[in-house]
Write an enzyme that holds these catalytic residues in place. Structure first.
Site, PDB file in Angstrom:
ATOM      1  N   PRO A   1       7.024  57.934 -26.416  1.00 59.83           N
ATOM      2  CG  PRO A   1       9.201  57.272 -25.916  1.00 59.83           C
ATOM      3  CD  PRO A   1       7.813  56.760 -26.006  1.00 59.83           C
TER       4      PRO A   1
ATOM      5  CE1 TYR B   1       8.619  66.591 -31.461  1.00 59.41           C
ATOM      6  CE2 TYR B   1       9.239  68.835 -30.844  1.00 59.41           C
ATOM      7  CZ  TYR B   1       9.501  67.476 -30.849  1.00 59.41           C
ATOM      8  OH  TYR B   1      10.633  66.990 -30.236  1.00 59.41           O
TER       9      TYR B   1
ATOM     10  CE1 TYR C   1      11.191  62.573 -32.184  1.00 59.73           C
ATOM     11  CE2 TYR C   1      11.885  64.740 -32.917  1.00 59.73           C
ATOM     12  CZ  TYR C   1      11.347  63.912 -31.935  1.00 59.73           C
ATOM     13  OH  TYR C   1      10.964  64.440 -30.726  1.00 59.73           O
TER      14      TYR C   1
ATOM     15  CG  HIS D   1      15.868  72.904 -30.198  1.00 51.23           C
ATOM     16  ND1 HIS D   1      16.213  71.586 -30.380  1.00 51.23           N
ATOM     17  CD2 HIS D   1      16.933  73.489 -29.618  1.00 51.23           C
ATOM     18  CE1 HIS D   1      17.441  71.379 -29.911  1.00 51.23           C
ATOM     19  NE2 HIS D   1      17.900  72.524 -29.435  1.00 51.23           N
TER      20      HIS D   1
ATOM     21  CE  LYS E   1       2.872  67.234 -28.286  1.00 52.56           C
ATOM     22  NZ  LYS E   1       3.966  68.173 -28.051  1.00 52.56           N
TER      23      LYS E   1
HETATM   24  P1  FAD Z   1       6.210  60.305 -12.796  1.00 50.27           P
HETATM   25  O1  FAD Z   1       7.346  61.092 -13.324  1.00 50.27           O
HETATM   26  O2  FAD Z   1       6.186  58.843 -13.056  1.00 50.27           O
HETATM   27  O3  FAD Z   1       6.137  60.576 -11.220  1.00 50.27           O
HETATM   28  C1  FAD Z   1       5.297  59.820 -10.359  1.00 50.27           C
HETATM   29  C2  FAD Z   1       5.904  59.816  -8.971  1.00 50.27           C
HETATM   30  O4  FAD Z   1       5.021  59.125  -8.089  1.00 50.27           O
HETATM   31  C3  FAD Z   1       7.228  59.083  -8.930  1.00 50.27           C
HETATM   32  O5  FAD Z   1       8.200  59.895  -8.300  1.00 50.27           O
HETATM   33  C4  FAD Z   1       6.930  57.808  -8.141  1.00 50.27           C
HETATM   34  O6  FAD Z   1       8.048  57.361  -7.396  1.00 50.27           O
HETATM   35  C5  FAD Z   1       5.783  58.268  -7.258  1.00 50.27           C
HETATM   36  N1  FAD Z   1       4.937  57.164  -6.788  1.00 50.27           N
HETATM   37  C6  FAD Z   1       4.545  56.048  -7.467  1.00 50.27           C
HETATM   38  N2  FAD Z   1       3.777  55.269  -6.699  1.00 50.27           N
HETATM   39  C7  FAD Z   1       3.652  55.904  -5.501  1.00 50.27           C
HETATM   40  C8  FAD Z   1       2.991  55.589  -4.300  1.00 50.27           C
HETATM   41  N3  FAD Z   1       2.293  54.440  -4.167  1.00 50.27           N
HETATM   42  N4  FAD Z   1       3.075  56.449  -3.260  1.00 50.27           N
HETATM   43  C9  FAD Z   1       3.792  57.601  -3.384  1.00 50.27           C
HETATM   44  N5  FAD Z   1       4.450  57.952  -4.516  1.00 50.27           N
HETATM   45  C10 FAD Z   1       4.388  57.109  -5.553  1.00 50.27           C
HETATM   46  N6  FAD Z   1       7.705  63.477 -21.935  1.00 50.27           N
HETATM   47  C11 FAD Z   1       7.817  64.651 -22.592  1.00 50.27           C
HETATM   48  O7  FAD Z   1       6.946  65.533 -22.413  1.00 50.27           O
HETATM   49  N7  FAD Z   1       8.863  64.927 -23.435  1.00 50.27           N
HETATM   50  C12 FAD Z   1       9.842  64.017 -23.668  1.00 50.27           C
HETATM   51  O8  FAD Z   1      10.791  64.326 -24.381  1.00 50.27           O
HETATM   52  C13 FAD Z   1       9.740  62.724 -23.012  1.00 50.27           C
HETATM   53  N8  FAD Z   1      10.678  61.772 -23.191  1.00 50.27           N
HETATM   54  C14 FAD Z   1      10.610  60.605 -22.471  1.00 50.27           C
HETATM   55  C15 FAD Z   1      11.596  59.677 -22.641  1.00 50.27           C
HETATM   56  C16 FAD Z   1      11.554  58.476 -21.937  1.00 50.27           C
HETATM   57  C17 FAD Z   1      12.651  57.461 -22.156  1.00 50.27           C
HETATM   58  C18 FAD Z   1      10.489  58.224 -21.017  1.00 50.27           C
HETATM   59  C19 FAD Z   1      10.436  56.930 -20.219  1.00 50.27           C
HETATM   60  C20 FAD Z   1       9.506  59.163 -20.840  1.00 50.27           C
HETATM   61  C21 FAD Z   1       9.547  60.352 -21.558  1.00 50.27           C
HETATM   62  N9  FAD Z   1       8.564  61.320 -21.407  1.00 50.27           N
HETATM   63  C22 FAD Z   1       8.637  62.495 -22.116  1.00 50.27           C
HETATM   64  C23 FAD Z   1       7.446  61.101 -20.485  1.00 50.27           C
HETATM   65  C24 FAD Z   1       7.631  61.785 -19.130  1.00 50.27           C
HETATM   66  O9  FAD Z   1       8.852  61.425 -18.558  1.00 50.27           O
HETATM   67  C25 FAD Z   1       6.477  61.407 -18.198  1.00 50.27           C
HETATM   68  O10 FAD Z   1       5.272  61.611 -18.869  1.00 50.27           O
HETATM   69  C26 FAD Z   1       6.506  62.223 -16.898  1.00 50.27           C
HETATM   70  O11 FAD Z   1       7.522  61.754 -16.042  1.00 50.27           O
HETATM   71  C27 FAD Z   1       5.172  62.143 -16.146  1.00 50.27           C
HETATM   72  O12 FAD Z   1       5.261  62.801 -14.907  1.00 50.27           O
HETATM   73  P2  FAD Z   1       4.377  62.361 -13.668  1.00 50.27           P
HETATM   74  O13 FAD Z   1       4.764  63.280 -12.558  1.00 50.27           O
HETATM   75  O14 FAD Z   1       2.978  62.240 -14.081  1.00 50.27           O
HETATM   76  O15 FAD Z   1       4.823  60.868 -13.346  1.00 50.27           O
HETATM   77  C1  PHB Z   2      14.634  63.167 -24.906  1.00 57.41           C
HETATM   78  O1  PHB Z   2      15.474  64.060 -25.068  1.00 57.41           O
HETATM   79  O2  PHB Z   2      14.698  62.347 -23.993  1.00 57.41           O
HETATM   80  C2  PHB Z   2      13.523  63.070 -25.889  1.00 57.41           C
HETATM   81  C3  PHB Z   2      13.369  64.045 -26.850  1.00 57.41           C
HETATM   82  C4  PHB Z   2      12.348  63.942 -27.774  1.00 57.41           C
HETATM   83  C5  PHB Z   2      11.499  62.876 -27.726  1.00 57.41           C
HETATM   84  C6  PHB Z   2      11.632  61.900 -26.746  1.00 57.41           C
HETATM   85  C7  PHB Z   2      12.649  61.993 -25.824  1.00 57.41           C
HETATM   86  O3  PHB Z   2      10.511  62.773 -28.656  1.00 57.41           O
END
Ligand code: FAD
Ligand code: PHB
Length: 390
Positions: free
Chosen positions: A292, A384, A200, A72, A296
């Site tokens: 979100p 962005y 958006y 994009h 980021k």
């Molecule tokens: P997580 O994905 O939370 O992974 C952590 C892992 O640790 C999990 O699998 C969990 O089960 C495990 N865990 C927890 N506790 C324990 C324990 N005690 N022992 C062992 N394992 C454990 N980010 C973007 O960059 N772009 C986007 O478009 C975007 N959109 C989003 C939309 C939504 C609706 C949401 C909710 C989030 C969005 N995010 C986005 C954010 C992104 O999903 C998170 O920042 C990302 O998942 C972070 O990754 P992580 O590996 O740090 O944590």
């Molecule tokens: C998504 O596709 O889940 C998404 C895209 C852009 C955002 C947040 C979530 O800013």
């Protein structure tokens, strides 16, 4: 068991770190409390910065994101009944890639199992110990059997509710937090996206977002009350509310269909400082959360583990701890910029119940300024697509 780096959590941060370390010849074991299917079933991020795609390539899993990801070059802002394009490519020379977190996770899991790297799923009672020493330990139970990992370092990649940050004494950590007075209700559906690029939308009924996972799968969100209940929302009610918040030209192109996932996410800004405690490093959502709106969260998690993998390479390869010493500060300086951007974009696009009509007029003036000023549009585009890694 003995390993060099024990990684807690098999989300994108933990899996990507494991892959980067493997490529550098550094041993790691991942311990995850859920099953692999559960981790894959969580529908989250969709937008990857170029720096994240670069890290996936470095980790040896760049193939599918390039083949199937959608490039994009811009995004649309919708307000006052019209659409206004922000051209990332013209303003910054960069773009983003639409490729779901689920797919990133799937690619990393596949590479990990192909290389027969150790991952303990469904680990119970995960605990960390002695992380202030050079001989930290991780303990957990699997199928009723207790296991212990002796390691040099622990990477806390266990998300916002994980055990690693919670194991640090409160006096050693400072948390900065802002909770927003609303959430996002999201729907995933196998219908073609209404638009080529993301939209958006700022509307008096609240924010809406048109996103996508592929040419046949759409992801839509609407701002909802923090205490709203997803069970209250039928598919029809969701589609009606979404269309009400979009300009007519977009609303009439929304293809509706049965939802395959529907959930509410709260919105929060959070940073814990520092991100290193002796031999324990926090990375990703374990250390920080962004709302979100700026897409980021996953990208910040990837950048953290990029810095951490580099610090580990310097430690084992060059006998230098400079990267370890600098880890927290390097991460935090980029994180706070992403926190600022995500807070700003959230504040601009959502309805704040308490801000009243004055607040709404200020938002509208800022939106008009943003799309009319090259300087302001560039500031949005530059953040962005992702700030450079230091
Ligand atoms: P997580 O994905 O939370 O992974 C952590 C892992 O640790 C999990 O699998 C969990 O089960 C495990 N865990 C927890 N506790 C324990 C324990 N005690 N022992 C062992 N394992 C454990 N980010 C973007 O960059 N772009 C986007 O478009 C975007 N959109 C989003 C939309 C939504 C609706 C949401 C909710 C989030 C969005 N995010 C986005 C954010 C992104 O999903 C998170 O920042 C990302 O998942 C972070 O990754 P992580 O590996 O740090 O944590
Ligand atoms: C998504 O596709 O889940 C998404 C895209 C852009 C955002 C947040 C979530 O800013």
């Amino acid at each position: 068991m003995r390993t060099q780096v024990a990684i807690i959590g098999a989300g994108p941060a933990g899996l990507l770190l494991g892959a980067l370390l493997h490529r550098s010849g550094i041993d790691a074991v991942i311990v995850e409390q859920r099953s692999a299917d559960y981790v894959l079933g969580r529908i989250r991020a969709g937008v990857l910065e170029q720096t994240t795609v670069d890290l996936l390539e470095q980790a040896g899993v760049g193939e599918r994101v390039h083949a199937e990801g959608l490039r994009h070059d811009g995004t649309e802002l919708a307000f006052g009944g019209g659409l206004h394009r922000i051209d990332f490519n013209a303003l910054t020379g960069r773009h983003v890639m639409v490729y779901g977190q689920t797919e990133v996770t799937r690619d990393l899991m596949a590479a990990r199992s192909q290389a027969a790297l150790p991952t303990w799923y469904e680990a119970e009672h995960v605990a960390i110990a002695d992380y202030q020493s050079a001989h930290p330990r991780v303990t957990f139970e699997k199928d009723g059997v207790r296991h212990q990992i002796e390691c040099d370092f622990i990477a806390g990649c266990d998300g916002f509710h994980g055990v690693c940050r919670a194991s640090v004494p409160p006096a050693a950590i400072t948390a900065y937090e802002k909770v927003y007075p609303f959430g996002w209700l999201g729907v995933l559906a196998d219908v073609p996206p209404a638009t080529e690029e993301l939209v958006y939308a700022s509307h008096e009924r609240g924010f809406a977002l048109c996103s996508q996972r592929s040419r046949t799968r759409s992801r839509y969100y609407v701002q909802c009350a923090s205490d709203d209940d997803v069970a209250r929302w039928s598919d029809d009610a969701f589609w009606d509310e979404l269309r009400r918040r979009l300009p007519d030209e977009v609303a009439e192109r929304v293809v509706t269909g049965p939802s395959i996932e529907k959930s509410i996410a709260p919105l929060r800004s959070f940073v814990a400082e520092p991100m290193r405690f002796g031999s324990l490093f926090l990375a990703g959502d374990a250390a920080h959360i962004v709302p979100p709106t700026g897409a980021k969260g996953l990208n910040l998690a990837a950048a953290d583990v990029g810095y951490l993998a580099q610090a580990m390479r310097e430690h084992y390869g060059e006998r230098s701890d400079a990267g370890i010493q600098a880890y927290s500060q390097r991460c935090l300086s980029r994180i706070w910029k992403a926190e600022r951007f995500s807070w700003w974009f959230t504040s601009l696009m959502h309805r704040f119940p308490e801000a009243g009509e004055f607040g709404a007029r200020i938002q509208r003036a800022e939106l008009d300024y943003l799309v009319g000023s090259k300087a302001a549009s560039t500031a949005l585009a530059e953040n962005y697509v992702g700030l450079p890694l230091a």
